[in-house]
Write a protein that holds these residues in place. Structure first.
Motif, PDB file in Angstrom:
ATOM      1  N   THR A  79     -18.137 -16.388 -39.465  1.00  0.00           N
ATOM      2  CA  THR A  79     -17.215 -15.545 -38.713  1.00  0.00           C
ATOM      3  C   THR A  79     -17.604 -14.085 -38.853  1.00  0.00           C
ATOM      4  O   THR A  79     -17.956 -13.632 -39.943  1.00  0.00           O
ATOM      5  N   THR A 127     -21.167 -20.418 -46.066  1.00  0.00           N
ATOM      6  CA  THR A 127     -22.620 -20.294 -45.976  1.00  0.00           C
ATOM      7  C   THR A 127     -23.228 -20.163 -47.365  1.00  0.00           C
ATOM      8  O   THR A 127     -22.797 -19.328 -48.155  1.00  0.00           O
ATOM      9  N   LEU A 170     -13.060 -21.050 -40.486  1.00  0.00           N
ATOM     10  CA  LEU A 170     -14.303 -21.015 -41.240  1.00  0.00           C
ATOM     11  C   LEU A 170     -14.230 -20.102 -42.461  1.00  0.00           C
ATOM     12  O   LEU A 170     -14.695 -20.456 -43.548  1.00  0.00           O
ATOM     13  N   GLY A 202     -17.852 -16.572 -44.224  1.00  0.00           N
ATOM     14  CA  GLY A 202     -17.732 -17.957 -43.805  1.00  0.00           C
ATOM     15  C   GLY A 202     -18.444 -18.896 -44.751  1.00  0.00           C
ATOM     16  O   GLY A 202     -19.020 -18.476 -45.755  1.00  0.00           O
ATOM     17  N   GLY A 248     -12.699 -23.331 -44.600  1.00  0.00           N
ATOM     18  CA  GLY A 248     -14.101 -23.744 -44.552  1.00  0.00           C
ATOM     19  C   GLY A 248     -14.873 -23.261 -45.755  1.00  0.00           C
ATOM     20  O   GLY A 248     -15.567 -24.030 -46.433  1.00  0.00           O
ATOM     21  N   ASP A 249     -14.760 -21.973 -46.043  1.00  0.00           N
ATOM     22  CA  ASP A 249     -15.458 -21.394 -47.189  1.00  0.00           C
ATOM     23  C   ASP A 249     -14.913 -21.948 -48.504  1.00  0.00           C
ATOM     24  O   ASP A 249     -15.649 -22.156 -49.470  1.00  0.00           O
TER      25      ASP A 249
END
Length: 335
Positions: free
Chosen positions: A155, A141, A242, A139, A246-247
Motif C-alpha cells: 500500500t 512484504t 494489506l 504492507g 495483511g502485514d
C-alpha cells in the motif's frame, strides 16, 4: 511534481532499502541509494550487489550508491527514507536544508518515535515543514522476496492523491502490485503495532504453545490495532487491508520476520540483548514496544498484549508469567 516519476533517492542501504531500490531500478527508474557507512557503499558499488543483506541478487544498471548526502538529495525530487525508526528524525534533520518545497518525501520505515511515541508523519511535519507532499510505503512484504522479484502487494498512502498514484505506478510491475490510500495514519499504525504483536506470536511459539495460541494472539492483536486506530482516526478498512491485517499475519507467522524470531528466542529462554545480537539487524518491534505504550496511554486505549511484550523486554517478566496474566484477565465480550 511530474505525474511520472523518473528518478528516486533512497536513504538506507539495509535489506529493505536495497530491496525497494532494486524494484524501482528494475522498473526503469534512475535510483541513487544512500548509506551513512562509506565502506558499505564502497562494497555495494564494487560488488554490484548487497552481499551483506541480500547476497546473490545483482544490481540493475539503473541503481547506483553513494555516501554523499548532498549529492543524493540533489539527485531527484522524490525521496524514499528507509532507515530505522530510532534515527528517522535525525535523518530528516540532515535532509531538511537540502530539500525544497517541491520535494516529495516518502518513508518505508515501520515504527514510532521512541522517545515521544509520535507517528512518523508527525515527526516529518516538525522536521520538514517545507515538505507539502509526503507519504508512506507499507504492507506485507519481506525484503528478500521483493529483492528476488517474487509476487508482492503493498500500500502507498499519501497526503496528496497524485503522489500516491505516481509512487504506486513507480513500484508496480508484473510481479508487484501497489494499492493507493489516503490514510497515512492508518498505514503507519498497522506497520508499527504488528511488529510488537509478531514478538508476542514468536514468544508463544517459542514456549511451544501451538497454533491455537498463535491465532488467538493474531486475532486479539488485531483488536488492539483496531481500538487504537479508532481512537486516533485511522480508517478501519486500512487496518483490515494489506497494511493492517495483511502485514500482521505475515509478520506473526513466517520466520523471515526478525520480530517473530526475537519472540521465538525469548520464548526459548534467551535474553533480549542476546537474541537481537544473534539476529544481527534492527528489530523494530523491540523499539516500538516502548513507543506504542506511550501512544496508547495518551489515547487512553488498552493494549494488553503489547503491554506484556513491553514487560518481557524491559521489565524482565518471564514469558510464561506474561501468558498466564493474559489468560487470567477478567472475562468479557469479544466485541
Amino acid at each position: 511534481m511530474s505525474e511520472r516519476i523518473q528518478s528516486v533517492a533512497v536513504y538506507g542501504a539495509g535489506s529493505w532499502g536495497t530491496a525497494l531500490a532494486l524494484q524501482l531500478a528494475r522498473n526503469g527508474l534512475d535510483v541513487l541509494l544512500w548509506d551513512i557507512n562509506a565502506t558499505h557503499v564502497e562494497n555495494l558499488n564494487r560488488q554490484r550487489e548487497n552481499a551483506h543483506y541480500l547476497p546473490g541478487i545483482p544490481f540493475p544498471d539503473k541503481l547506483h550508491c553513494s555516501d554523499d548526502l548532498p549529492t543524493v538529495a540533489a539527485f531527484a525530487d522524490y525521496h524514499l527514507v528507509v532507515v530505522p525508526s530510532h534515527v528517522f528524525r535525525e535523518m530528516l534533520r540532515k535532509l531538511s536544508p537540502l530539500l525544497n518545497a517541491d520535494a516529495a518525501v516518502l518513508w518505508a520505515t515501520k515504527g514510532l518515535e521512541l522517545e515521544t511515541g509520535k507517528l512518523l508523519h508527525q515527526v516529518l511535519e516538525e522536521e520538514l515543514p517545507q515538505c507539502r507532499a509526503y507519504g508512506v510505503v507499507s504492507g506485507p512484504t519481506f525484503a528478500a522476496e521483493v529483492a528476488r522479484g517474487l509476487p508482492t502487494a503493498m500500500t502507498v498512502a499519501a497526503n496528496q492523491p497524485m503522489l500516491a498514484q505516481a509512487v504506486a505506478a513507480a513500484f508496480s510491475a508484473a510481479n508487484y502490485r501497489a494499492y493507493i490510500s489516503n490514510d497515512v495514519l492508518g498505514v503507519e499504525l498497522g506497520g508499527a503495532v504488528k511488529n510488537v504483536l509478531a514478538i508476542a506470536a514468536g514468544i508463544s511459539d517459542g514456549l511451544g504453545f501451538g497454533a491455537n495460541a498463535r491465532v488467538a494472539i493474531v486475532t486479539r492483536g488485531l483488536a488492539e490495532i483496531m481500538r487504537l486506530g479508532a481512537k486516533l482516526g485511522a480508517q478501519p478498512e486500512t487496518l483490515m487491508g494489506l497494511a493492517g491485517v495483511g502485514d500482521l499475519v505475515l509478520t506473526c507467522t513466517d520466520n523471515q520476520s526478525r520480530n517473530r524470531r526475537l519472540g521465538l528466542a525469548l520464548g526459548q529462554g534467551k535474553s533480549r540483548d542476546a537474541a537481537i545480537a544473534e539476529i544481527g539487524q534492527a528489530v523494530e518491534g523491540a523499539k516500538s514496544a516502548l513507543s506504542i505504550g506511550k501512544l496508547a496511554e495518551r489515547a487512553g486505549v488498552e493494549m494488553p498484549i503489547c503491554q506484556q511484550v513491553y514487560r518481557i523486554l524491559y521489565e524482565h517478566l518471564p514469558p510464561k508469567q506474561a501468558v498466564n496474566e493474559l489468560l487470567s484477565r477478567d472475562l468479557k465480550a469479544e466485541f
